[in-house]
Write a protein that holds these residues in place. Sequence first.
Motif, PDB file in Angstrom:
ATOM      1  N   GLY A 570       0.812  -1.212   0.000  1.00 45.87           N
ATOM      2  CA  GLY A 570       0.000   0.000   0.000  1.00 45.87           C
ATOM      3  C   GLY A 570       0.842   1.258   0.000  1.00 45.87           C
ATOM      4  O   GLY A 570       0.562   2.222  -0.733  1.00 45.87           O
ATOM      5  N   TYR A 571       1.899   1.292   0.793  1.00 41.42           N
ATOM      6  CA  TYR A 571       2.802   2.457   0.804  1.00 41.42           C
ATOM      7  C   TYR A 571       3.475   2.648  -0.546  1.00 41.42           C
ATOM      8  O   TYR A 571       3.636   3.777  -1.025  1.00 41.42           O
ATOM      9  CB  TYR A 571       3.872   2.281   1.888  1.00 41.42           C
ATOM     10  CG  TYR A 571       3.424   2.677   3.269  1.00 41.42           C
ATOM     11  CD1 TYR A 571       2.906   3.926   3.533  1.00 41.42           C
ATOM     12  CD2 TYR A 571       3.542   1.775   4.328  1.00 41.42           C
ATOM     13  CE1 TYR A 571       2.506   4.287   4.814  1.00 41.42           C
ATOM     14  CE2 TYR A 571       3.142   2.118   5.600  1.00 41.42           C
ATOM     15  CZ  TYR A 571       2.617   3.381   5.845  1.00 41.42           C
ATOM     16  OH  TYR A 571       2.215   3.726   7.102  1.00 41.42           O
ATOM     17  N   LEU A 572       3.886   1.546  -1.175  1.00 40.95           N
ATOM     18  CA  LEU A 572       4.565   1.653  -2.467  1.00 40.95           C
ATOM     19  C   LEU A 572       3.618   2.195  -3.535  1.00 40.95           C
ATOM     20  O   LEU A 572       3.983   3.070  -4.323  1.00 40.95           O
ATOM     21  CB  LEU A 572       5.103   0.289  -2.890  1.00 40.95           C
ATOM     22  CG  LEU A 572       6.141  -0.359  -1.962  1.00 40.95           C
ATOM     23  CD1 LEU A 572       6.605  -1.680  -2.545  1.00 40.95           C
ATOM     24  CD2 LEU A 572       7.326   0.567  -1.718  1.00 40.95           C
ATOM     25  N   MET A 573       2.385   1.682  -3.572  1.00 44.41           N
ATOM     26  CA  MET A 573       1.426   2.154  -4.573  1.00 44.41           C
ATOM     27  C   MET A 573       1.087   3.622  -4.347  1.00 44.41           C
ATOM     28  O   MET A 573       0.996   4.414  -5.296  1.00 44.41           O
ATOM     29  CB  MET A 573       0.160   1.305  -4.519  1.00 44.41           C
ATOM     30  CG  MET A 573      -0.887   1.731  -5.546  1.00 44.41           C
ATOM     31  SD  MET A 573      -2.372   0.702  -5.498  1.00 44.41           S
ATOM     32  CE  MET A 573      -3.325   1.508  -6.801  1.00 44.41           C
ATOM     33  N   GLN A 574       0.918   3.985  -3.099  1.00 43.14           N
ATOM     34  CA  GLN A 574       0.500   5.354  -2.783  1.00 43.14           C
ATOM     35  C   GLN A 574       1.585   6.381  -3.050  1.00 43.14           C
ATOM     36  O   GLN A 574       1.292   7.521  -3.447  1.00 43.14           O
ATOM     37  CB  GLN A 574       0.090   5.422  -1.299  1.00 43.14           C
ATOM     38  CG  GLN A 574      -0.470   6.770  -0.854  1.00 43.14           C
ATOM     39  CD  GLN A 574      -0.619   6.827   0.648  1.00 43.14           C
ATOM     40  OE1 GLN A 574       0.354   6.721   1.379  1.00 43.14           O
ATOM     41  NE2 GLN A 574      -1.850   6.991   1.119  1.00 43.14           N
ATOM     42  N   ASN A 575       2.858   6.010  -2.896  1.00 49.46           N
ATOM     43  CA  ASN A 575       3.937   7.003  -2.883  1.00 49.46           C
ATOM     44  C   ASN A 575       4.966   6.888  -4.002  1.00 49.46           C
ATOM     45  O   ASN A 575       5.627   7.881  -4.323  1.00 49.46           O
ATOM     46  CB  ASN A 575       4.694   6.923  -1.552  1.00 49.46           C
ATOM     47  CG  ASN A 575       3.841   7.315  -0.375  1.00 49.46           C
ATOM     48  OD1 ASN A 575       3.662   8.497  -0.103  1.00 49.46           O
ATOM     49  ND2 ASN A 575       3.315   6.324   0.339  1.00 49.46           N
ATOM     50  N   SER A 576       5.159   5.711  -4.595  1.00 45.65           N
ATOM     51  CA  SER A 576       6.316   5.534  -5.481  1.00 45.65           C
ATOM     52  C   SER A 576       6.093   6.041  -6.893  1.00 45.65           C
ATOM     53  O   SER A 576       7.050   6.458  -7.567  1.00 45.65           O
ATOM     54  CB  SER A 576       6.693   4.047  -5.539  1.00 45.65           C
ATOM     55  OG  SER A 576       5.699   3.314  -6.251  1.00 45.65           O
ATOM     56  N   GLY A 577       4.869   5.972  -7.408  1.00 43.83           N
ATOM     57  CA  GLY A 577       4.642   6.294  -8.812  1.00 43.83           C
ATOM     58  C   GLY A 577       5.147   5.208  -9.747  1.00 43.83           C
ATOM     59  O   GLY A 577       5.152   5.394 -10.970  1.00 43.83           O
ATOM     60  N   LEU A 578       5.568   4.086  -9.217  1.00 40.60           N
ATOM     61  CA  LEU A 578       6.105   2.977 -10.011  1.00 40.60           C
ATOM     62  C   LEU A 578       5.316   1.716  -9.716  1.00 40.60           C
ATOM     63  O   LEU A 578       4.764   1.552  -8.619  1.00 40.60           O
ATOM     64  CB  LEU A 578       7.585   2.736  -9.667  1.00 40.60           C
ATOM     65  CG  LEU A 578       8.552   3.906  -9.900  1.00 40.60           C
ATOM     66  CD1 LEU A 578       9.915   3.570  -9.318  1.00 40.60           C
ATOM     67  CD2 LEU A 578       8.654   4.230 -11.385  1.00 40.60           C
ATOM     68  N   SER A 579       5.279   0.825 -10.669  1.00 42.62           N
ATOM     69  CA  SER A 579       4.662  -0.479 -10.426  1.00 42.62           C
ATOM     70  C   SER A 579       5.633  -1.346  -9.640  1.00 42.62           C
ATOM     71  O   SER A 579       6.845  -1.063  -9.576  1.00 42.62           O
ATOM     72  CB  SER A 579       4.296  -1.153 -11.748  1.00 42.62           C
ATOM     73  OG  SER A 579       5.470  -1.452 -12.498  1.00 42.62           O
ATOM     74  N   ALA A 580       5.106  -2.405  -9.055  1.00 44.04           N
ATOM     75  CA  ALA A 580       5.920  -3.248  -8.173  1.00 44.04           C
ATOM     76  C   ALA A 580       7.062  -3.920  -8.907  1.00 44.04           C
ATOM     77  O   ALA A 580       8.087  -4.253  -8.296  1.00 44.04           O
ATOM     78  CB  ALA A 580       5.040  -4.298  -7.503  1.00 44.04           C
ATOM     79  N   ASP A 581       6.936  -4.125 -10.230  1.00 41.34           N
ATOM     80  CA  ASP A 581       8.035  -4.756 -10.974  1.00 41.34           C
ATOM     81  C   ASP A 581       9.076  -3.748 -11.449  1.00 41.34           C
ATOM     82  O   ASP A 581      10.037  -4.112 -12.136  1.00 41.34           O
ATOM     83  CB  ASP A 581       7.499  -5.566 -12.154  1.00 41.34           C
ATOM     84  CG  ASP A 581       6.656  -4.735 -13.110  1.00 41.34           C
ATOM     85  OD1 ASP A 581       6.473  -3.529 -12.861  1.00 41.34           O
ATOM     86  OD2 ASP A 581       6.161  -5.307 -14.103  1.00 41.34           O
ATOM     87  N   GLN A 582       8.891  -2.467 -11.063  1.00 44.33           N
ATOM     88  CA  GLN A 582       9.876  -1.423 -11.389  1.00 44.33           C
ATOM     89  C   GLN A 582      10.660  -0.956 -10.170  1.00 44.33           C
ATOM     90  O   GLN A 582      11.562  -0.137 -10.299  1.00 44.33           O
ATOM     91  CB  GLN A 582       9.161  -0.218 -12.014  1.00 44.33           C
ATOM     92  CG  GLN A 582       8.503  -0.515 -13.354  1.00 44.33           C
ATOM     93  CD  GLN A 582       7.670   0.655 -13.845  1.00 44.33           C
ATOM     94  OE1 GLN A 582       6.981   1.326 -13.062  1.00 44.33           O
ATOM     95  NE2 GLN A 582       7.727   0.920 -15.139  1.00 44.33           N
TER      96      GLN A 582
END
Length: 866
Positions: A570-582
Amino acid sequence: MLKRLMLAAIPAVLAATHAFAAYPAWQPDTYYAAGTIVLYNGHDYKAVVSQTDYTGTGWTPALASLWTDLGPDTGSTPSPTPKPTATPVPTVTPTTKPTTAPTPTVTPTTKPTATPVPTTAPTPKPSATPLPTATPVPTATPAPTATPKPSATPVPSSCFAQWDSSRSYSTGDKVTYQGLNYQANWWTTSNPASDSGSVGSGKSWLMIGDCTGTTPTPVVTPTPVSGGPTPTPTPVVTPTPVVAGVPNKPTMQIQNYNHAGDFPIQWNIWSGNTATSWELYENGSKVQSGSVPATTGAQTGTIQVTGKKLGIYTYQVKVINSAGSNLSDAAYTTVGAASLISVAQWDGDGQALQQTVALNSSSVVDLSVAGVSSPSFTVASNNPAVATVSVSAGKLTVVARAPGRAGIRISDASGAVRLIGVRVKNADGSLPGVPNYLSLGTVSDDTATSLATLQNFGNGDLNTRSDFRYVYLNGGASVPGNTSWCTWTTIPCFRETSFIRESKKLGMIPILVFYNIADGGESYPTDLAHVQDATYMQAYFKDWLNVITIANTEAGDDPVGYVIEPDFIGYLMQNSGLSADQITARVDQAYASGVLTASDPQFPNTVSGLVKAVNYIIQKYSKNAWYGWQINVWSDAQSGASGQGLMHITDASEHGWANGRPYIAASAQRVANYYNTAGITSYGASFISFDKYGYDGGAAGNSKWQFNADHWNNYLYYVSTLHAALQKPVVLWQLPAGHVNGSVGNNPYTGAPFATLGNNSSKHYEDTGPTYFFGDTFSASPSVFAPSYYATNAAGDSKIGSSGSNIVWGNHWAEARDAGVVTALFGAGVGDSTDNIGLGGQQLTDDHWWFVQAARYYNNGPTPLK
């Protein structure tokens, strides 16, 4: 952002002691028999039952209900009775033989009666007193002047000071009473004759031998005779002891003071006939044997026992010589937190935590209580739909009525309690898995209050049954600087071991919330830094294998659940602007750590590779895992929701009911796509998991957290959309445990209305989740919002209505099931949230509301899954 209740057990603070305390200071991880008095924080406490307060559980005399506060310490300790010093065996002094007299016959020196070897724990094995070395008779010299005949050397009495009823005695003190010697097992003022028994019996005194009070025949030095020829020197021969009869009955002491699996047993023959060999009997079977050096007088031996599992063990020592044998009295000890109640046919190697029986079978087993000659039992089942129980004349009968699990509670009038789980097989003979109805679970830990709540096993509305219980394994990876959950207990990682054991005894499935990409806190920067740190991730993968190994050992073929890394994706989706494979992650450390090898799939160094590697590791190593990753509603930053959050988007002040619902579906689809790319459904994942926000609504005092029925209907719509997109069953996890005030009807525990949750102090906050799912009729007075807020029904929900001035919410379990929900787990999300079970040794704060509703849900027939 979602904050999380950290269930880290704070190590117990050791009580300060003062120089003149009347009782010994309480210590964690130490066994205390019922009746033992200890000093803690300036007060004396008396143990209500036999127990061990393990480090990491939070138990102390001040917090646990298993101790009685006797008030401030009296501050007077008697001086201990001096330990008697054993009198050494006198050495025979050789004298010059005369030249004219014949060689005299050497008479064996009489050995004085030995002072009994004290049995103060732990007693070192005494060295055998050597007999005099044979000395050749020297060539005669001129006759000396005759040596006067010496006086007899007196031997001290084998008695101690007489027991004094006006004084107290400390551990190890020895007294004589009515011709017998006794040693104090702990501080006591009791009469030795009426309060003595074998070690482990809970008695204050141990009888350690007879007190004769007689003086033995004195040892005399021979007087030389003058004159005579010079004889040929003749050596003095040490006589071989003559066996006069079977060995005297030995005493035995089991020195298992910490209730560990390795301990010594010491035996003694204080006087009389001695032995040439010994045998140790455990629960009636010979397990060890050995020889004893030939000697006269007292004998002692120490036998080492190793590798004992959780359970109760009874021992006897047999001593043997050519004339026969003699057995010590039987004594018992417990290993771990074992009960004193035995179930003969089920307790094999150690004490059984769970027994598996066939459907429609009737099992009759024998019960006994260590140290109780005529026990009186009562029994109860927490799931009589699966197994009913009865007891008569010391025999327990269990009737298996339906596939599933139940916990059985066995109690004796002496205060002993035994919990044991029962698994009833399916009709085809296979083992039961997770329930085939919409099941319930609760947060839990192994503190005394939390366990006592689940062990209530009351009838009807007073039952405290649940299918699952969950606990956090958190604190970060096992790297320097992190107080990982494995460090919270004296025995490393015992938090998991104990949780699985106690769950089996309760007939419940354990769920472990594995939450270690974050450490003591949680944030996007922390999570990102950790997954890109090689050292951290190598430890992280090793921790996973350790957790799975413990689960396999303790649960065996039983399911163990895992809710994996809440908030991380959830933190990665909300803040990174990148997909999980990036997003980079050091998945290569799974191979560097040895958890994965070149023969396993080669996962890339991305977050997607990390998620898939974790799923693969669980699948590869686990015997029977039930697992899934947690999904956050707030992870979609593009949802179009205002500061009130996505579930409020249908409010009249926002988009309204009809226009708002498409926003919910669109956001759910974006979340599904992101988490699917991350790989959460890979390698046999069992479910997907959601929480609300982890907060009791009344704690915030605003409608963002305090949902009405429309918001809960939106929540199930969101869940249903993700369920359809990801094609996995849904577990609702960490639903709050508060409820709306003003429940109509009385609390069956008290006969009075349920206590009001004041919304102004820690753990006393309202929430609407339990009210929505279980259903209730309530006045909402007093409450965070007016009754009209809870009566809102833009959804046109037929289960939302009124009865006079009260609001009626029907139960929504069928709607949850239709949205894909298979399990609902309730529990506090942050430290201030309402407590339904008694976490951390504290009292539950919802006045049993949750358990009453859960009991009614089960009693009325749980919602079947489609």
